[in-house]
Design an enzyme around this catalytic site. Sequence first.
Site, short mmCIF file in Angstrom:
data_model
loop_
_atom_site.label_atom_id
_atom_site.label_comp_id
_atom_site.label_asym_id
_atom_site.label_seq_id
_atom_site.Cartn_x
_atom_site.Cartn_y
_atom_site.Cartn_z
N ASP A 295 0.82 -1.21 0.00
CA ASP A 295 0.00 0.00 0.00
C ASP A 295 0.86 1.26 0.00
O ASP A 295 1.85 1.35 0.74
CB ASP A 295 -0.88 -0.01 1.26
N GLU A 337 1.38 -0.80 -5.19
CA GLU A 337 0.28 0.15 -5.40
C GLU A 337 0.91 1.54 -5.48
O GLU A 337 1.07 2.24 -4.50
CB GLU A 337 -0.73 0.09 -4.25
C1 GLC Z 1 -3.93 3.54 -0.73
C2 GLC Z 1 -5.31 2.95 -0.59
C3 GLC Z 1 -6.27 4.01 -0.20
C4 GLC Z 1 -5.82 4.59 1.11
C5 GLC Z 1 -4.36 5.04 1.08
C6 GLC Z 1 -3.81 5.25 2.44
O1 GLC Z 1 -3.87 4.48 -1.73
O2 GLC Z 1 -5.70 2.34 -1.80
O3 GLC Z 1 -7.58 3.52 -0.10
O4 GLC Z 1 -6.64 5.68 1.42
O5 GLC Z 1 -3.53 4.08 0.48
O6 GLC Z 1 -3.58 4.02 3.08
#
Ligand code: GLC
Length: 649
Positions: A295, A337
């Site tokens: 993440d 991500e």
């Molecule tokens: C990522 C997640 C998102 C979240 C962010 C902070 O982008 O996909 O939903 O708000 O991280 O953890």
Amino acid sequence: MHDPNWLRIESARSLERLLPRVRSALAEAQAQDPAGYARFEARLQREWPRLFDLLLRLYGGQYDFFYQLEQLLLAAGRAWSERRPELRVLDAAREADPTWYQAQQMLGAVLYVDRFATTLAGLQAQLPYLQRLGVTYLHLMPLFLAPAGNNDGGYAVSSYREVHPELGTMAELAELADRLREAKISLVLDFVFNHTSDEHTWAQRARAGDEDYAQFYLLFPDRRLPDQYDQTLREIFPTVRKGSFTWDAGMRRWVWTTFNNFQWDLNYANPAVFRAMGEELLFLANQGVEVFRLDAVAFIWKRMGSDCENQPEAHWIIQAYNALTRIVCPALLFKSEAIVHPDEVVKYLGLEEAQLSYNPLFMALCWEALATREVRLLSQALATRWTIPAGCAWVNYLRVHDDIGWTFDDDDARALGIDPWGHRRFLNAFYVGDHAASFARGVPFQANPATGDARVSGTLASLAGLEQALQAGDADLIDLAVRRILLLFSVMLSSGGIPLLYLGDELATLNDYGYARDPARADDSRWVHRVTFDWARERYGDDQTRPEGHVYQGLLQRIGLRKNHEAFAGGGLDVFATGNPQILGYVRQHNGERIVVLANFSEGTQRLAGNRVRLHGAGYQFRDLISGQTIHAEGEFQLEAYQCMWLEG
Ligand code: GLC
């Protein structure tokens, strides 16, 4: 960078010194599984030089560097000794077939446990639903202990070792992982490692004045440094606050909070943080997680004067975790991500970094093409930005739990005569329904009046026009919306890598505006598409008189076709000029099998010259897998509104 010879000698010397400690700590585990231990040690020998180099770059300047190394290695050994036999079997299988995820049988799905099946036990009972769809990769949204009320959909983790009590227990999670593995479904969880919630024990201890834990976060006594950092930082959640820091009245310090105020960024310049999070990672891997979604990877390293995104150290940290997992649990994969500029997204991919990555550009440009009815940006991206390191895979998706941001490169747009700024404004207006020609019902997310930036929330079906069409009660509009949805699915499923379904979309779920009545969610429009799964609608999937049935059956058919055609394996894709700005064309091939894909992104009937397609086929005759039609390529190809063809021949 260090001299390679010196590095080789130093890393060997350090391992020589540390190995006896590891051996004696693991004596019992070694006696139980000597062959397994031998493999563990072989992996350690293989990966150590790389891990040592990365850690030296990151933490070599620390006075207790060798102590940290030793502790990390002992933790790795402990984690290996705790790894269950069936997971060690999986490790061996994956090592023998390291790119198993390139198979055309792969199909990803993502869901919220509570919204889909209330609890982990409930989810286990719904396995047949996932199996019917053909899911092989299941991403469960964050399911850990998190603060009550707003917790950013679980992305504020209070303990990585506790499942949220409303969902179940860690034992149930491990049990679910076993059942999934038996069903050939890989469990995917988030590794939320950029921040913890402010209720995590580390944060609590920092608050209580424990200096060791204060060093886990980025805390500042006054505004001097935060003000300096803020000058170059991008605001990720501009509607939450100005700047990236939050005042904590208890500690009387400013805390670095890239996202919400209750999400405290971790300080990866501290090797104790690297090790502590590494231990959480290995603990979770041992519960049976096969893929970690890393993440918010872009944000984990801070550097004054920069935007603190995509720093080289962020890559080294992920690579170091990668090396650690190769040693302890080689079955584990990483998916990055990084929802950042496309030049940066691709840098996280590598067999020694993240083997998988979301493909946010592909997602955004599919929607862009649907709005403009033109495929040139999408086509250009497929031609120039699709290639990734060998063995890695894109995870291609249309919707997830997050918003849609228009992350294309400005110069790519300009090269096609498109003004990037104006185009983003148009796309935002189009998808929130502020445009006369729009079919979409989206909701703005994080609109920033200072920069004019904005993103869009909404379910696939609502964004593709089904909500508007149903409200109008117009059968033709409903038909067009269904065609759009199936077009998007057809492109996603045929483009390579791992296609990822956001569950609910298979039944054309519409936006749910109820979130606006919940104070913990009202400010976060992403909840409009995080819809509670309505099991009463499941039967609509089999009802061909309903749009849901059309979507569901059409999707099922295409999934089946994908799984049965090896041309869809791997990720190679050759885009070609169709001579028609509304039609996207590309070729997929693998092991001698070839399929030509044509996709009409407009509601008009479109034609293209047969010889454009013939160049990519074997002869004059093609069979469209989707419609079952045989097509002769002497003349023109004709595609109906939003039709997609998968041509074999
Ligand atoms: C990522 C997640 C998102 C979240 C962010 C902070 O982008 O996909 O939903 O708000 O991280 O953890």
